[in-house]
Motif scaffolding. Structure first.
Motif, PDB file in Angstrom:
ATOM      1  N   VAL A  29      53.782  38.935  10.410  1.00  0.00           N
ATOM      2  CA  VAL A  29      52.887  39.029  12.177  1.00  0.00           C
ATOM      3  C   VAL A  29      51.488  39.245  11.793  1.00  0.00           C
ATOM      4  O   VAL A  29      51.328  39.616  10.969  1.00  0.00           O
ATOM      5  N   ARG A  30      50.683  39.259  12.995  1.00  0.00           N
ATOM      6  CA  ARG A  30      49.832  39.805  13.266  1.00  0.00           C
ATOM      7  C   ARG A  30      49.616  41.526  13.545  1.00  0.00           C
ATOM      8  O   ARG A  30      50.843  41.243  14.556  1.00  0.00           O
ATOM      9  N   GLN A  31      49.495  42.160  13.062  1.00  0.00           N
ATOM     10  CA  GLN A  31      48.762  43.083  14.016  1.00  0.00           C
ATOM     11  C   GLN A  31      49.052  43.156  15.099  1.00  0.00           C
ATOM     12  O   GLN A  31      49.836  44.132  16.447  1.00  0.00           O
ATOM     13  N   SER A  32      48.266  42.806  15.969  1.00  0.00           N
ATOM     14  CA  SER A  32      48.808  42.160  17.491  1.00  0.00           C
ATOM     15  C   SER A  32      49.803  41.951  17.915  1.00  0.00           C
ATOM     16  O   SER A  32      50.086  42.700  19.131  1.00  0.00           O
ATOM     17  N   ASP A  33      50.225  41.533  17.506  1.00  0.00           N
ATOM     18  CA  ASP A  33      52.261  41.015  17.850  1.00  0.00           C
ATOM     19  C   ASP A  33      53.216  42.784  17.508  1.00  0.00           C
ATOM     20  O   ASP A  33      54.150  42.550  18.214  1.00  0.00           O
ATOM     21  N   ILE A  34      52.359  43.785  17.297  1.00  0.00           N
ATOM     22  CA  ILE A  34      53.801  44.879  17.272  1.00  0.00           C
ATOM     23  C   ILE A  34      53.186  45.224  18.270  1.00  0.00           C
ATOM     24  O   ILE A  34      52.143  45.742  18.843  1.00  0.00           O
ATOM     25  N   LEU A  35      54.055  45.965  18.356  1.00  0.00           N
ATOM     26  CA  LEU A  35      53.407  46.795  19.983  1.00  0.00           C
ATOM     27  C   LEU A  35      53.665  47.817  19.989  1.00  0.00           C
ATOM     28  O   LEU A  35      52.814  49.582  20.487  1.00  0.00           O
ATOM     29  N   ALA A  36      54.588  48.745  19.453  1.00  0.00           N
ATOM     30  CA  ALA A  36      54.440  50.539  19.262  1.00  0.00           C
ATOM     31  C   ALA A  36      54.723  50.983  17.771  1.00  0.00           C
ATOM     32  O   ALA A  36      55.704  50.119  17.254  1.00  0.00           O
ATOM     33  N   ILE A  37      54.690  51.972  17.044  1.00  0.00           N
ATOM     34  CA  ILE A  37      55.233  52.739  16.191  1.00  0.00           C
ATOM     35  C   ILE A  37      56.692  53.478  16.478  1.00  0.00           C
ATOM     36  O   ILE A  37      56.006  53.894  17.829  1.00  0.00           O
ATOM     37  N   ILE A  38      57.032  53.711  15.896  1.00  0.00           N
ATOM     38  CA  ILE A  38      58.580  54.268  16.796  1.00  0.00           C
ATOM     39  C   ILE A  38      58.465  55.565  15.641  1.00  0.00           C
ATOM     40  O   ILE A  38      58.553  55.779  14.387  1.00  0.00           O
ATOM     41  N   LYS A  39      58.502  56.554  16.025  1.00  0.00           N
ATOM     42  CA  LYS A  39      57.774  57.727  15.729  1.00  0.00           C
ATOM     43  C   LYS A  39      59.949  58.832  14.993  1.00  0.00           C
ATOM     44  O   LYS A  39      60.726  58.753  16.249  1.00  0.00           O
ATOM     45  N   MET A  60      57.915  62.391  22.288  1.00  0.00           N
ATOM     46  CA  MET A  60      57.783  60.981  22.234  1.00  0.00           C
ATOM     47  C   MET A  60      57.936  59.773  21.574  1.00  0.00           C
ATOM     48  O   MET A  60      57.358  60.669  19.967  1.00  0.00           O
ATOM     49  N   LYS A  61      59.058  59.508  21.873  1.00  0.00           N
ATOM     50  CA  LYS A  61      59.275  58.162  20.622  1.00  0.00           C
ATOM     51  C   LYS A  61      58.657  56.724  20.080  1.00  0.00           C
ATOM     52  O   LYS A  61      57.936  56.274  19.009  1.00  0.00           O
ATOM     53  N   LEU A  62      57.925  56.494  21.052  1.00  0.00           N
ATOM     54  CA  LEU A  62      57.141  55.624  20.639  1.00  0.00           C
ATOM     55  C   LEU A  62      55.970  55.716  21.147  1.00  0.00           C
ATOM     56  O   LEU A  62      55.417  55.949  21.903  1.00  0.00           O
ATOM     57  N   GLN A  63      55.171  55.170  19.667  1.00  0.00           N
ATOM     58  CA  GLN A  63      53.462  55.483  20.433  1.00  0.00           C
ATOM     59  C   GLN A  63      52.408  53.872  19.874  1.00  0.00           C
ATOM     60  O   GLN A  63      52.702  53.556  18.744  1.00  0.00           O
ATOM     61  N   PRO A  64      52.890  53.715  21.717  1.00  0.00           N
ATOM     62  CA  PRO A  64      52.044  52.525  21.130  1.00  0.00           C
ATOM     63  C   PRO A  64      50.447  52.193  20.952  1.00  0.00           C
ATOM     64  O   PRO A  64      49.772  53.051  20.794  1.00  0.00           O
ATOM     65  N   LEU A  65      50.634  50.509  20.255  1.00  0.00           N
ATOM     66  CA  LEU A  65      49.518  50.705  19.518  1.00  0.00           C
ATOM     67  C   LEU A  65      47.910  49.677  20.559  1.00  0.00           C
ATOM     68  O   LEU A  65      48.196  49.240  21.347  1.00  0.00           O
ATOM     69  N   PHE A  66      46.728  50.422  20.236  1.00  0.00           N
ATOM     70  CA  PHE A  66      45.431  49.801  20.830  1.00  0.00           C
ATOM     71  C   PHE A  66      45.628  49.949  22.032  1.00  0.00           C
ATOM     72  O   PHE A  66      45.321  51.410  22.632  1.00  0.00           O
ATOM     73  N   ASP A  67      45.680  49.546  22.855  1.00  0.00           N
ATOM     74  CA  ASP A  67      45.357  49.396  24.753  1.00  0.00           C
ATOM     75  C   ASP A  67      47.229  49.458  25.416  1.00  0.00           C
ATOM     76  O   ASP A  67      47.104  49.325  26.376  1.00  0.00           O
ATOM     77  N   ARG A  68      47.373  49.854  24.325  1.00  0.00           N
ATOM     78  CA  ARG A  68      49.167  49.383  24.544  1.00  0.00           C
ATOM     79  C   ARG A  68      49.427  50.925  25.465  1.00  0.00           C
ATOM     80  O   ARG A  68      49.121  51.996  24.728  1.00  0.00           O
ATOM     81  N   VAL A  69      50.701  50.610  26.844  1.00  0.00           N
ATOM     82  CA  VAL A  69      50.917  51.940  27.365  1.00  0.00           C
ATOM     83  C   VAL A  69      52.644  51.396  27.726  1.00  0.00           C
ATOM     84  O   VAL A  69      52.970  51.038  28.214  1.00  0.00           O
ATOM     85  N   LEU A  70      52.882  52.573  27.775  1.00  0.00           N
ATOM     86  CA  LEU A  70      54.477  53.058  27.499  1.00  0.00           C
ATOM     87  C   LEU A  70      54.901  53.289  29.073  1.00  0.00           C
ATOM     88  O   LEU A  70      54.532  54.172  29.217  1.00  0.00           O
ATOM     89  N   LEU A  71      55.701  52.315  29.745  1.00  0.00           N
ATOM     90  CA  LEU A  71      56.171  52.779  31.444  1.00  0.00           C
ATOM     91  C   LEU A  71      57.303  53.045  31.548  1.00  0.00           C
ATOM     92  O   LEU A  71      58.554  52.456  30.861  1.00  0.00           O
ATOM     93  N   GLU A  72      57.635  53.847  31.972  1.00  0.00           N
ATOM     94  CA  GLU A  72      59.093  53.960  33.042  1.00  0.00           C
ATOM     95  C   GLU A  72      58.704  53.741  34.107  1.00  0.00           C
ATOM     96  O   GLU A  72      57.809  54.649  35.178  1.00  0.00           O
ATOM     97  N   PRO A  73      60.170  52.301  34.663  1.00  0.00           N
ATOM     98  CA  PRO A  73      59.115  51.666  35.549  1.00  0.00           C
ATOM     99  C   PRO A  73      60.531  53.333  37.008  1.00  0.00           C
ATOM    100  O   PRO A  73      61.201  53.617  36.354  1.00  0.00           O
ATOM    101  N   LYS A  74      59.524  52.593  38.066  1.00  0.00           N
ATOM    102  CA  LYS A  74      59.992  53.675  39.309  1.00  0.00           C
ATOM    103  C   LYS A  74      60.841  53.293  40.128  1.00  0.00           C
ATOM    104  O   LYS A  74      60.373  52.075  40.690  1.00  0.00           O
ATOM    105  N   LYS A  75      62.112  53.584  40.756  1.00  0.00           N
ATOM    106  CA  LYS A  75      62.865  53.609  41.484  1.00  0.00           C
ATOM    107  C   LYS A  75      61.594  53.373  43.100  1.00  0.00           C
ATOM    108  O   LYS A  75      60.831  54.373  42.519  1.00  0.00           O
ATOM    109  N   ALA A  76      61.910  52.627  43.818  1.00  0.00           N
ATOM    110  CA  ALA A  76      60.633  52.695  44.874  1.00  0.00           C
ATOM    111  C   ALA A  76      60.771  54.215  45.525  1.00  0.00           C
ATOM    112  O   ALA A  76      59.840  54.816  45.699  1.00  0.00           O
ATOM    113  N   GLU A  77      62.008  54.490  45.935  1.00  0.00           N
ATOM    114  CA  GLU A  77      61.879  56.130  46.636  1.00  0.00           C
ATOM    115  C   GLU A  77      61.324  57.121  45.614  1.00  0.00           C
ATOM    116  O   GLU A  77      61.116  58.184  46.088  1.00  0.00           O
TER     117      GLU A  77
END
Lengths: 93, 93, 93, 93, 93, 93, 93
Positions: B83-93, C1-18
């Motif tokens: 894959v290209r690195q851009s296809d990697i979303l996150a590193i699992i720590k 935290m278990k996941l380290q997003p790469l570059f400009d990626r962000v890990l989100l936890e969607p919230k219930k509306a309330e």
């Protein structure tokens, strides 16, 4: 060599699966989306629209490349493919 | 290692869900749009069209990547994905 | 935290509306083209193709993001989404 | 303000035609491809992919924007739109 | 002027064919892919994604522009068009 | 020479297969996706959208080019093709 | 001159085949994908999105241009075409 590829283009001689140097990667690769080839000629780098790209492959390298990339050419009974370096996935060591 | 990926490409060995290091993220990931893999080889960075990209993943990392990205290759009974690195979303720590 | 997003990626936890912090923006957002989430992990910035992007969101922020963006992942009964920062529309103060 | 738009995004409160400040541009605009809105919040500039963009609109400006742009959000009975500044055609003086 | 276009946008007042300053270019232009208009307001230049563009047209210029470009707006019985400067083909001297 | 190509354009005179200098690459090339031609005129380099491209081919070179590229022109019974240098795959030495 | 093209645009007066200066390139060109024209007015260079492009053609040049490019305009019984310089393939010497 008879053909001098331009810019980041590379002349490849596709290998039959059983010829692969390391003896690996054979069946799936040959049928799937990638293929193994030997590098026969390498452009000087850069791209035709002015980007600065260095060539990482050299003549004699065995490489894995995208199967549907490039233009096939024939010299008598020999077949070659001209690809851009971006279509080469990896060098087989 | 047998394969040296070019530029920002990464060689991944997809993991079966139960092998995931942290024991997390298993069922949905395996069926959905992403997958877990171990990094087996890493390109030197940059891109094939001359962009400057540093590699954030290293050999041995466990990563989450886009399921439909990359090219699958086989070595006997082992399966890899380039894959290209851009296809990697996150590193699992 | 278990996941380290790469570059400009962000890990989100969607919230219930309330659960929305300010008690606002609830019904339409949850059904429409955007959604509310809590930021759980943030990449280091930049992009996978070499652009220079700084991260404006931080862990704990409540954000509004494009509903159809990103890759959903699961950890047991918890659901997360990995998006690029460009998919985040605004921070909810 | 409750929402802080990121980068070059702008939070708009669409105006009913009869509320337009200058009393102009009303009927066609409201039905056609553009609409009038009041600027409620403004991002800090730049873009999510690293381009350098300064913000030309400020809170309180009345603007003409592309009708089909942006993401609509609701706060109770109020409706807002998050657009990129590039979707704003002109400031109504 | 009531409208201040942003960046490289221009507010045009389309002219009826017979109003053309030089008395030229009339029939085909009016029916074909281009149209004549008077420049009513001009943005400060640059583009909404950070490119550096200077404005070559000024208020009062009569211009030839791409017919299908831009967004039409109305002020009572007057019609205007907001286009980007890139949709203007030439200045009529 | 009668035609001076602009920027990175090149004027080619396609060769019949049997005329190829090295006597190679003939049958498949002529029927497939590439063709052989002699370079008749060369632009000064650069591109029409301002990129910096140097010309690697020169008048008299025999080249392999993409078959479906370019614009064909005729001078009496002679046929030429104007291509961009990016459509030339390799120089035949 | 009545029309001053903007940026890299060029005003062309298409020539009937028999008017071609050098007496060449006639039949196929006139029917095919390219056409011959005389340059009537030239923009100052650059592009509408801020690229740096110099003008290589000048008033009076006879050029070969892409047939389907540009916008046709009429002045009484005369026909002109406004093209971008990138649609001009070569200058006829």
């Amino acid at each position: 060599m008879k053909l001098q590829p331009l810019f980041d283009r590379v002349l490849l001689e596709p290998k039959k699966a059983e010829e692969s140097k390391g003896g690996i990667l054979l069946p799936s690769v040959a049928q799937d989306k990638s293929q193994i080839a030997k590098v026969v000629a390498v452009g000087e780098g850069g791209t035709a629209d002015g980007k600065d790209v260095k060539m990482l492959v050299k003549v004699g390298d065995e490489v894995l490349y995208s199967k549907y990339a490039g233009v096939e050419i024939e010299d008598g009974d020999k077949k070659y493919v001209v690809v851009r370096q971006s279509d080469i996935l990896a060098i087989i060591k």
